[in-house]
Design an enzyme around this catalytic site. Sequence first.
Site, PDB file in Angstrom:
ATOM      1  N   THR A 113      12.741   5.454  11.065  1.00 12.82           N
ATOM      2  CA  THR A 113      13.722   4.402  11.328  1.00 12.82           C
ATOM      3  C   THR A 113      13.352   3.144  10.545  1.00 12.82           C
ATOM      4  O   THR A 113      12.196   2.720  10.559  1.00 12.82           O
ATOM      5  CB  THR A 113      13.770   4.078  12.837  1.00 12.82           C
ATOM      6  OG1 THR A 113      14.050   5.283  13.534  1.00 12.82           O
ATOM      7  CG2 THR A 113      14.821   3.031  13.146  1.00 12.82           C
ATOM      8  N   CYS A 152     -13.585  -7.248  -0.030  1.00 11.15           N
ATOM      9  CA  CYS A 152     -12.120  -7.306  -0.087  1.00 11.15           C
ATOM     10  C   CYS A 152     -11.590  -6.260   0.881  1.00 11.15           C
ATOM     11  O   CYS A 152     -10.655  -6.484   1.623  1.00 11.15           O
ATOM     12  CB  CYS A 152     -11.574  -7.055  -1.482  1.00 11.15           C
ATOM     13  SG  CYS A 152      -9.820  -7.408  -1.584  1.00 11.15           S
ATOM     14  N   THR A 178       0.830  -1.205   0.000  1.00 10.22           N
ATOM     15  CA  THR A 178       0.000   0.000   0.000  1.00 10.22           C
ATOM     16  C   THR A 178       0.867   1.258   0.000  1.00 10.22           C
ATOM     17  O   THR A 178       0.639   2.183  -0.782  1.00 10.22           O
ATOM     18  CB  THR A 178      -0.932   0.001   1.229  1.00 10.22           C
ATOM     19  OG1 THR A 178      -1.708  -1.196   1.198  1.00 10.22           O
ATOM     20  CG2 THR A 178      -1.846   1.208   1.232  1.00 10.22           C
ATOM     21  N   ASN A 204      -5.141  -9.564  -7.906  1.00 17.05           N
ATOM     22  CA  ASN A 204      -5.282 -10.312  -6.659  1.00 17.05           C
ATOM     23  C   ASN A 204      -6.572 -11.116  -6.578  1.00 17.05           C
ATOM     24  O   ASN A 204      -6.659 -12.052  -5.807  1.00 17.05           O
ATOM     25  CB  ASN A 204      -5.171  -9.372  -5.461  1.00 17.05           C
ATOM     26  CG  ASN A 204      -5.975  -8.102  -5.637  1.00 17.05           C
ATOM     27  OD1 ASN A 204      -5.839  -7.402  -6.644  1.00 17.05           O
ATOM     28  ND2 ASN A 204      -6.826  -7.805  -4.688  1.00 17.05           N
TER      29      ASN A 204
HETATM   30  C1  PLP Z   1      -1.783  -7.116  -0.935  1.00 13.76           C
HETATM   31  C2  PLP Z   1      -1.784  -6.196  -2.076  1.00 13.76           C
HETATM   32  C3  PLP Z   1      -1.498  -4.833  -1.907  1.00 13.76           C
HETATM   33  C4  PLP Z   1      -1.275  -4.212  -0.554  1.00 13.76           C
HETATM   34  O1  PLP Z   1      -0.125  -4.674   0.068  1.00 13.76           O
HETATM   35  P1  PLP Z   1       0.055  -4.456   1.650  1.00 13.76           P
HETATM   36  O2  PLP Z   1       1.409  -5.015   1.930  1.00 13.76           O
HETATM   37  O3  PLP Z   1      -1.050  -5.208   2.300  1.00 13.76           O
HETATM   38  O4  PLP Z   1      -0.020  -3.010   1.922  1.00 13.76           O
HETATM   39  C5  PLP Z   1      -1.488  -4.034  -3.024  1.00 13.76           C
HETATM   40  N1  PLP Z   1      -1.731  -4.530  -4.232  1.00 13.76           N
HETATM   41  C6  PLP Z   1      -2.003  -5.841  -4.443  1.00 13.76           C
HETATM   42  C7  PLP Z   1      -2.245  -6.337  -5.817  1.00 13.76           C
HETATM   43  C8  PLP Z   1      -2.043  -6.706  -3.368  1.00 13.76           C
HETATM   44  O5  PLP Z   1      -2.326  -7.983  -3.584  1.00 13.76           O
END
Ligand code: PLP
Length: 420
Positions: free
Chosen positions: A255, A364, A76, A159
């Site tokens: 950090t 989701c 994210t 996803n």
């Molecule tokens: C899981 C996912 C994210 C977000 O990743 P995080 O590490 O949970 O912030 C973004 N894009 C896709 C396609 C994902 O599958």
Amino acid sequence: MKRNYKTVYLDHAASTPLDSRVFNAMKPFFTSAYGNPSSLHHKGTEARQAVEASRKIIAEIVGARPEEIVFTSGGTEGCNLAVLGCAQMNTGKETDKHGHIITTQIEHHAVLEPVKMLKQQGWEITVLPVDKEGFISLDDLKKAIRKDTALVSVMYANNEIGTIEPIAEIGRMIKAQNARRKTQSLPEIIFHTDACQAVGALDLNVNRLQVDLMSVSASKIYGPKGTGFLYIRQGIKLKPIFHGGGQERGLRSGTENVAGIVGLAKALELTQAHREQENKRQTELRDYFIKKIRKILPKITLNLNGPAIERAVPPKFDGRQKMGVQGMNRLANNINIIIPGVEGEALMLYLDACGICVSTGSACATGSTDASHVLRAIGRSEKQARESIRITLGKGTTKRDLDYVVKVLKKVILLILDER
Ligand SMILES: *Cc1c(COP(=O)(O)O)cnc(C)c1O
């Protein structure tokens, strides 16, 4: 919670269990090697060395220079830094006007939401449609490019339905456009891909993919949650989102999450080393499962969301793009099916009661009851989206697990259909 059943976890697109080798690599950085990488004493140096060694491992795997890797708190943040950082770099550069961004209907919210925010700030947005299998059209993309296009953001693999977008071809096209734009003194188009789902399964070489920015998360590859990185091609300038101590070359103050970074590098190393073999294994398992479920529930029309699994190479792919498995256009671990007449959420809860974890075509985003924007984008109705479940395999998934799921599914589906 005490359960009568063993857990069969089939939600690897949401999160993966931490690999014990990753955990072991991380441990010392919680206990003995606790220094701040910015400190100049030996405890700081120890931590700094671990961070830089991890950066080097990751850079090598993706074909980048170490200084092109910026550690983040996951996918994210990577997507936000890419989209917002790029937009803010461009805002008011040439004129007072905002620019133009191109993205797709099926992006993760980590891209869609920052894009939405930019729209409210005056940016113009083109959201490319996808076909019924979730592919964007290269032609549509080409036509959408304008003089003021600053950013193109297309996810590598989806996803929810496992569609693998032709990133290398898009990259090649944008590069050709940029060469032309240079002669017209137009600003370069920056190309970002959200590779969070692709990372464990596909080629991540940024030069073969021709991407400028690539977001990766560790939590989908048996690494720790809350860690990831953004690849930023040399010469691409982004404005940071976090301001403070100036860590990560000023792009990500705060950090460093040393243990998380070490875990991320280890997880990436492990998944990339086994990806061909694991893709093959999971493809076989997936096909076995679909075949079996079709056989066992013959009266039920089973609809597959996303690319057909029977067809290895779609017409859109010209074979130049080498993927995890040659010509593969669907993630090997993704099964997304519509079971007509069966509410996905109810099915999910029934399965959970039998120890099986899957996900649905809705919700989701936590607690949301909206039908999936991805399933809607490929032309599914709200009803169909609600009748969808997503089963995502992982490296611990066995044939026995799937046999058990088929058995339970049969029982549960017949029960649900009977109840009505
Ligand atoms: C899981 C996912 C994210 C977000 O990743 P995080 O590490 O949970 O912030 C973004 N894009 C896709 C396609 C994902 O599958």
